[in-house]
Write a protein that holds these residues in place. Structure first.
Motif, PDB file in Angstrom:
ATOM      1  N   ALA A 185       0.830  -1.200   0.000  1.00  0.00           N
ATOM      2  CA  ALA A 185       0.000   0.000   0.000  1.00  0.00           C
ATOM      3  C   ALA A 185       0.864   1.250   0.000  1.00  0.00           C
ATOM      4  N   ASP A 186       0.720   2.036  -0.996  1.00  0.00           N
ATOM      5  CA  ASP A 186       1.357   3.334  -1.172  1.00  0.00           C
ATOM      6  C   ASP A 186       2.873   3.371  -0.946  1.00  0.00           C
ATOM      7  N   ALA A 187       3.561   2.266  -1.026  1.00  0.00           N
ATOM      8  CA  ALA A 187       5.016   2.275  -0.853  1.00  0.00           C
ATOM      9  C   ALA A 187       5.678   3.141  -1.911  1.00  0.00           C
ATOM     10  N   GLU A 188       5.093   3.185  -3.096  1.00  0.00           N
ATOM     11  CA  GLU A 188       5.660   3.963  -4.200  1.00  0.00           C
ATOM     12  C   GLU A 188       5.644   5.459  -3.934  1.00  0.00           C
TER      13      GLU A 188
ATOM     14  N   LEU B 163       6.253   6.862  -0.988  1.00  0.00           N
ATOM     15  CA  LEU B 163       7.060   7.206   0.178  1.00  0.00           C
ATOM     16  C   LEU B 163       8.424   7.762  -0.214  1.00  0.00           C
ATOM     17  N   SER B 164       8.906   8.687   0.590  1.00  0.00           N
ATOM     18  CA  SER B 164      10.281   9.151   0.426  1.00  0.00           C
ATOM     19  C   SER B 164      11.211   8.039   0.898  1.00  0.00           C
ATOM     20  N   TYR B 165      12.489   8.204   0.601  1.00  0.00           N
ATOM     21  CA  TYR B 165      13.452   7.200   1.052  1.00  0.00           C
ATOM     22  C   TYR B 165      13.405   7.062   2.570  1.00  0.00           C
ATOM     23  N   GLU B 166      13.413   8.191   3.263  1.00  0.00           N
ATOM     24  CA  GLU B 166      13.446   8.168   4.725  1.00  0.00           C
ATOM     25  C   GLU B 166      12.190   7.534   5.310  1.00  0.00           C
ATOM     26  N   GLU B 167      11.027   7.830   4.717  1.00  0.00           N
ATOM     27  CA  GLU B 167       9.784   7.230   5.202  1.00  0.00           C
ATOM     28  C   GLU B 167       9.797   5.721   4.999  1.00  0.00           C
ATOM     29  N   ALA B 168      10.224   5.284   3.821  1.00  0.00           N
ATOM     30  CA  ALA B 168      10.277   3.849   3.537  1.00  0.00           C
ATOM     31  C   ALA B 168      11.277   3.155   4.446  1.00  0.00           C
ATOM     32  N   ARG B 169      12.444   3.774   4.633  1.00  0.00           N
ATOM     33  CA  ARG B 169      13.466   3.188   5.499  1.00  0.00           C
ATOM     34  C   ARG B 169      12.971   3.058   6.935  1.00  0.00           C
TER      35      ARG B 169
ATOM     36  N   GLU C 217       9.078  -6.251   1.911  1.00  0.00           N
ATOM     37  CA  GLU C 217       9.603  -6.412   0.552  1.00  0.00           C
ATOM     38  C   GLU C 217       9.302  -5.172  -0.287  1.00  0.00           C
ATOM     39  N   ALA C 218       8.075  -4.663  -0.189  1.00  0.00           N
ATOM     40  CA  ALA C 218       7.695  -3.464  -0.944  1.00  0.00           C
ATOM     41  C   ALA C 218       8.517  -2.262  -0.498  1.00  0.00           C
ATOM     42  N   LEU C 219       8.726  -2.145   0.798  1.00  0.00           N
ATOM     43  CA  LEU C 219       9.505  -1.017   1.329  1.00  0.00           C
ATOM     44  C   LEU C 219      10.972  -1.122   0.926  1.00  0.00           C
ATOM     45  N   ALA C 220      11.525  -2.321   0.980  1.00  0.00           N
ATOM     46  CA  ALA C 220      12.924  -2.519   0.574  1.00  0.00           C
ATOM     47  C   ALA C 220      13.097  -2.194  -0.903  1.00  0.00           C
ATOM     48  N   SER C 221      12.120  -2.578  -1.708  1.00  0.00           N
ATOM     49  CA  SER C 221      12.166  -2.267  -3.132  1.00  0.00           C
ATOM     50  C   SER C 221      12.130  -0.755  -3.348  1.00  0.00           C
ATOM     51  N   ARG C 222      11.299  -0.069  -2.590  1.00  0.00           N
ATOM     52  CA  ARG C 222      11.212   1.397  -2.703  1.00  0.00           C
ATOM     53  C   ARG C 222      12.537   2.038  -2.319  1.00  0.00           C
ATOM     54  N   CYS C 223      13.146   1.573  -1.244  1.00  0.00           N
ATOM     55  CA  CYS C 223      14.449   2.108  -0.841  1.00  0.00           C
ATOM     56  C   CYS C 223      15.484   1.876  -1.937  1.00  0.00           C
ATOM     57  N   GLU C 224      15.459   0.693  -2.518  1.00  0.00           N
ATOM     58  CA  GLU C 224      16.406   0.379  -3.589  1.00  0.00           C
ATOM     59  C   GLU C 224      16.198   1.295  -4.790  1.00  0.00           C
TER      60      GLU C 224
END
Length: 80
Positions: free
Chosen positions: A15-18, A20-26, A54-61
């Motif tokens: 949900a909405d991971a895309e 998020l900023s890097y800091e929010e996802a991290r 997994e979704a958050l890690a992908s966003r950070c990447e």
């Protein structure tokens, strides 16, 4: 009524991971990992947390790849 990840208080997977900023996802990824490490979640909750992680890690990447590309472009411009 069966317990679903959303109704169990676990974040909805992806949900909405895309957005998020890097800091929010991290920061959320750190929280998710902490919850998983506690081991107190049900199997269904653990699966939802894993999927969210997994979704958050992908966003950070994605953010890190983008940052690398920007740095490479800046270096190439500076070298010219």
């Amino acid at each position: 009524m069966p317990v679903t990840p959303a109704s169990a208080g676990a974040p909805a997977p992806g949900a909405d991971a895309e957005s998020l900023s890097y800091e929010e996802a991290r920061d959320e990824l750190i929280r998710v990992v902490g919850e998983l490490e506690q081991g107190s979640a049900t199997l269904e909750q653990s699966l939802a947390l894993w999927e969210r992680g997994e979704a958050l890690a992908s966003r950070c990447e994605q953010w890190l790849i983008g940052a690398r590309e920007r740095l490479d472009a800046a270096r190439a411009t500076a070298a010219e």
